[in-house]
Design a protein around this motif. Sequence first.
Motif, PDB file in Angstrom:
ATOM      1  N   VAL A   1      -5.956   0.672  -7.528  1.00 47.19           N
ATOM      2  CA  VAL A   1      -7.094   1.203  -6.210  1.00 47.19           C
ATOM      3  C   VAL A   1      -7.944   0.434  -6.000  1.00 47.19           C
ATOM      4  O   VAL A   1      -8.471  -0.322  -6.980  1.00 47.19           O
ATOM      5  CB  VAL A   1      -7.284   2.755  -6.835  1.00 47.19           C
ATOM      6  CG1 VAL A   1      -6.049   3.549  -7.329  1.00 47.19           C
ATOM      7  CG2 VAL A   1      -8.105   2.649  -8.209  1.00 47.19           C
TER       8      VAL A   1
ATOM      9  N   ILE B   1       1.741   4.252  -8.804  1.00 53.98           N
ATOM     10  CA  ILE B   1       0.217   3.585  -8.384  1.00 53.98           C
ATOM     11  C   ILE B   1      -0.106   2.439  -9.352  1.00 53.98           C
ATOM     12  O   ILE B   1       0.068   2.843 -10.220  1.00 53.98           O
ATOM     13  CB  ILE B   1      -0.656   4.771  -8.270  1.00 53.98           C
ATOM     14  CG1 ILE B   1      -0.325   5.868  -7.208  1.00 53.98           C
ATOM     15  CG2 ILE B   1      -2.275   4.368  -8.095  1.00 53.98           C
ATOM     16  CD1 ILE B   1      -1.198   7.028  -7.171  1.00 53.98           C
ATOM     17  N   LYS B   2      -0.180   1.501  -8.803  1.00 56.23           N
ATOM     18  CA  LYS B   2      -0.896   0.376  -9.665  1.00 56.23           C
ATOM     19  C   LYS B   2      -2.033  -0.180  -9.411  1.00 56.23           C
ATOM     20  O   LYS B   2      -2.578  -1.037 -10.322  1.00 56.23           O
ATOM     21  CB  LYS B   2       0.294  -0.664  -9.410  1.00 56.23           C
ATOM     22  CG  LYS B   2       1.644  -0.397 -10.089  1.00 56.23           C
ATOM     23  CD  LYS B   2       1.576   0.037 -11.353  1.00 56.23           C
ATOM     24  CE  LYS B   2       2.327  -0.771 -12.542  1.00 56.23           C
ATOM     25  NZ  LYS B   2       2.317  -0.319 -13.781  1.00 56.23           N
TER      26      LYS B   2
ATOM     27  N   ILE C   1      -4.497   2.467  -2.017  1.00 53.80           N
ATOM     28  CA  ILE C   1      -4.051   2.630  -3.156  1.00 53.80           C
ATOM     29  C   ILE C   1      -2.652   1.827  -2.927  1.00 53.80           C
ATOM     30  O   ILE C   1      -1.852   1.865  -1.938  1.00 53.80           O
ATOM     31  CB  ILE C   1      -3.487   4.080  -3.092  1.00 53.80           C
ATOM     32  CG1 ILE C   1      -4.512   5.148  -2.948  1.00 53.80           C
ATOM     33  CG2 ILE C   1      -2.446   4.316  -4.169  1.00 53.80           C
ATOM     34  CD1 ILE C   1      -4.242   6.302  -3.016  1.00 53.80           C
ATOM     35  N   TYR C   2      -2.499   0.899  -3.830  1.00 52.61           N
ATOM     36  CA  TYR C   2      -1.441   0.171  -4.083  1.00 52.61           C
ATOM     37  C   TYR C   2      -0.267   0.555  -4.979  1.00 52.61           C
ATOM     38  O   TYR C   2      -0.694   1.025  -6.043  1.00 52.61           O
ATOM     39  CB  TYR C   2      -1.801  -1.324  -4.251  1.00 52.61           C
ATOM     40  CG  TYR C   2      -2.671  -1.685  -3.146  1.00 52.61           C
ATOM     41  CD1 TYR C   2      -2.275  -2.494  -1.987  1.00 52.61           C
ATOM     42  CD2 TYR C   2      -4.095  -1.378  -3.079  1.00 52.61           C
ATOM     43  CE1 TYR C   2      -3.241  -2.987  -0.919  1.00 52.61           C
ATOM     44  CE2 TYR C   2      -5.014  -1.810  -2.012  1.00 52.61           C
ATOM     45  CZ  TYR C   2      -4.421  -2.491  -0.989  1.00 52.61           C
ATOM     46  OH  TYR C   2      -5.356  -2.906   0.087  1.00 52.61           O
ATOM     47  N   VAL C   3       1.004   0.132  -4.755  1.00 52.14           N
ATOM     48  CA  VAL C   3       2.145   0.837  -5.534  1.00 52.14           C
ATOM     49  C   VAL C   3       2.941  -0.221  -5.441  1.00 52.14           C
ATOM     50  O   VAL C   3       3.183  -1.289  -5.152  1.00 52.14           O
ATOM     51  CB  VAL C   3       2.901   1.924  -4.743  1.00 52.14           C
ATOM     52  CG1 VAL C   3       1.663   2.967  -4.399  1.00 52.14           C
ATOM     53  CG2 VAL C   3       3.179   1.599  -3.285  1.00 52.14           C
TER      54      VAL C   3
ATOM     55  N   LYS D   1       4.123  14.676  -6.796  1.00 52.35           N
ATOM     56  CA  LYS D   1       3.841  14.121  -7.882  1.00 52.35           C
ATOM     57  C   LYS D   1       4.137  15.319  -9.019  1.00 52.35           C
ATOM     58  O   LYS D   1       3.319  16.200  -9.172  1.00 52.35           O
ATOM     59  CB  LYS D   1       2.468  13.734  -8.170  1.00 52.35           C
ATOM     60  CG  LYS D   1       1.794  13.312  -9.530  1.00 52.35           C
ATOM     61  CD  LYS D   1       0.433  13.343  -9.742  1.00 52.35           C
ATOM     62  CE  LYS D   1       0.051  13.271 -11.236  1.00 52.35           C
ATOM     63  NZ  LYS D   1      -1.443  13.323 -11.336  1.00 52.35           N
TER      64      LYS D   1
ATOM     65  N   LEU E   1      -4.143   5.970 -11.864  1.00 47.71           N
ATOM     66  CA  LEU E   1      -3.267   4.590 -12.032  1.00 47.71           C
ATOM     67  C   LEU E   1      -1.806   5.244 -12.856  1.00 47.71           C
ATOM     68  O   LEU E   1      -1.930   5.713 -13.731  1.00 47.71           O
ATOM     69  CB  LEU E   1      -3.960   3.540 -12.901  1.00 47.71           C
ATOM     70  CG  LEU E   1      -3.879   2.343 -12.405  1.00 47.71           C
ATOM     71  CD1 LEU E   1      -4.331   1.960 -10.688  1.00 47.71           C
ATOM     72  CD2 LEU E   1      -4.511   1.371 -13.349  1.00 47.71           C
TER      73      LEU E   1
ATOM     74  N   SER F   1       0.895  -1.209  -0.117  1.00 49.79           N
ATOM     75  CA  SER F   1       0.009   0.044   0.223  1.00 49.79           C
ATOM     76  C   SER F   1       1.049   1.134  -0.064  1.00 49.79           C
ATOM     77  O   SER F   1       2.106   1.260   0.553  1.00 49.79           O
ATOM     78  CB  SER F   1      -0.994  -0.054   1.347  1.00 49.79           C
ATOM     79  OG  SER F   1      -0.414   0.695   2.210  1.00 49.79           O
ATOM     80  N   LEU F   2       0.245   2.361  -0.360  1.00 51.75           N
ATOM     81  CA  LEU F   2       0.891   3.496  -0.479  1.00 51.75           C
ATOM     82  C   LEU F   2       1.387   4.045   0.821  1.00 51.75           C
ATOM     83  O   LEU F   2       2.526   4.431   1.086  1.00 51.75           O
ATOM     84  CB  LEU F   2       0.306   4.798  -1.170  1.00 51.75           C
ATOM     85  CG  LEU F   2       0.659   6.169  -1.178  1.00 51.75           C
ATOM     86  CD1 LEU F   2       2.020   6.223  -1.901  1.00 51.75           C
ATOM     87  CD2 LEU F   2      -0.264   7.200  -1.572  1.00 51.75           C
TER      88      LEU F   2
ATOM     89  N   LEU G   1      -4.846  11.863  -8.688  1.00 55.91           N
ATOM     90  CA  LEU G   1      -4.016  10.778  -8.549  1.00 55.91           C
ATOM     91  C   LEU G   1      -4.796   9.827  -9.584  1.00 55.91           C
ATOM     92  O   LEU G   1      -5.937   9.827  -9.346  1.00 55.91           O
ATOM     93  CB  LEU G   1      -3.991  10.407  -7.202  1.00 55.91           C
ATOM     94  CG  LEU G   1      -3.164  11.057  -6.251  1.00 55.91           C
ATOM     95  CD1 LEU G   1      -3.262  10.544  -4.921  1.00 55.91           C
ATOM     96  CD2 LEU G   1      -1.729  10.924  -6.697  1.00 55.91           C
TER      97      LEU G   1
END
Lengths: 217, 217
Positions: free
Chosen positions: B160, B157-158, B212-214, B197, B177, B145-146, B175
Amino acid sequence: MNPAVEDYLKMIYEFESDRKDQYVKNARLAEQFGYTIQSINEMIKRLKGMGLVEYKPYRGVRLTDKGRKEALKLVRAHRIWEVFLSDKLGLPWEALHDEAEKLEHAVSEAVLERLYAFLGRPEYCNHGNPIPDQTGHMAPTYKKSLFSSSVGETVVIKRVVDYKPLLNHLNKLDLSLNDQVRILEKDTFAKLIKVDKNGELITISQTIAETIYVTQD
Amino acid sequence: MNPAVEDYLKMIYEFESDRKDQYVKNARLAEQFGYTIQSINEMIKRLKGMGLVEYKPYRGVRLTDKGRKEALKLVRAHRIWEVFLSDKLGLPWEALHDEAEKLEHAVSEAVLERLYAFLGRPEYCNHGNPIPDQTGHMAPTYKKSLFSSSVGETVVIKRVVDYKPLLNHLNKLDLSLNDQVRILEKDTFAKLIKVDKNGELITISQTIAETIYVTQD
DNA sequence: ATAAAAGATAAGGTCTACCTTAATATATGG
DNA sequence: CCATATATTAAGGTAGACCTTATCTTTTAT
């Protein structure tokens, strides 16, 4: 507006526009759907309650303006999906109807408009039926049948009745939309018509030739 | 296998894979669907009768292999439609879920395979969830996760969580993907994370950052 | 004009997928 | 280990969309 209601509206619409029946008989709907007349009667009452049809006992049923508008939306969705399935996914034309039948109920108007634009706003589906625009207007329907053409004429196939066994038969005959054929011989007694397609001789029965619509080339 | 049954299977599948619960509690399904527990109970019995789930009273419900196979078909259809709606029709990501929810029930496997090929056999949908192939295999799910990232790290970001209010919020935060961000500051007391960003400072709450996964860049 | 055919209505039934209210069983925490 | 909270089952209800059987009404064709 659930799928069952939608299917009724579309069916009534098709009967109305097909044969210009003033009123569609409940019995014809029953036959077409494969339901009993009693079920049709119940549903017609529901449709009437929703203001989608008017109904005269012993006469039949007719779409109200509201009902026709809804039916047109479905016809539109159906034909747009057919174009997608054919042009983008390469589905053979005899498979289009059944798949579009499911998709037409599963899409919002917003997505449908985007899909329409994505496809280049086609005027006709892959059986040659016109696609209504958002306001319900549509290009003309080809009405001249192949069998009504005269010997010597060269015509282009522009519309076929969207009925799977017919489409399979046309596949066997090697006939598709936009094919150009010349009428070689018409035998009204034997009920046959012979045409030439690029040097290939194709014999078609009257019944079949009456479900194929053409333009003069 | 009607839409209602399909929705149950998919929901159970998602709970199973999400939190690795051994058994999914009926009450959780009730809550999620907004139905009463009694309705859930009835449906679970039907699903059990169809051999799609096993059920232990006071424990919960679990997919059988048959049930899981069906659920995966739906997940696959759902995610493939999302890719279509996004990549081809340009639908914003917060609208994808609801539309795909309808389309996933309306398509045969044959058409789905063609659609999949048409889209270039994507591995992930537009929320970053992997798309299972015909055999049920799929690419790995991003799990970092972020919020678990460390200050100074640069991540992309990969994935959500596919939940409309969250997606709307991410839109507001600008934000998307595949955005690359650098962790500037992490305040575990204030439950906030600040990222950069492209020179833009974005402040994200812990709760949001945990959805949010990264990947590390 | 009337009988037969066609069409409509009435009454009662089924299945699915929901609902409510009430009773009962299990789990677990103090 | 027992009370309370949680979960399950039971019983009965609704609406939609179909069904059957039986009766009644209208149309149409002779």
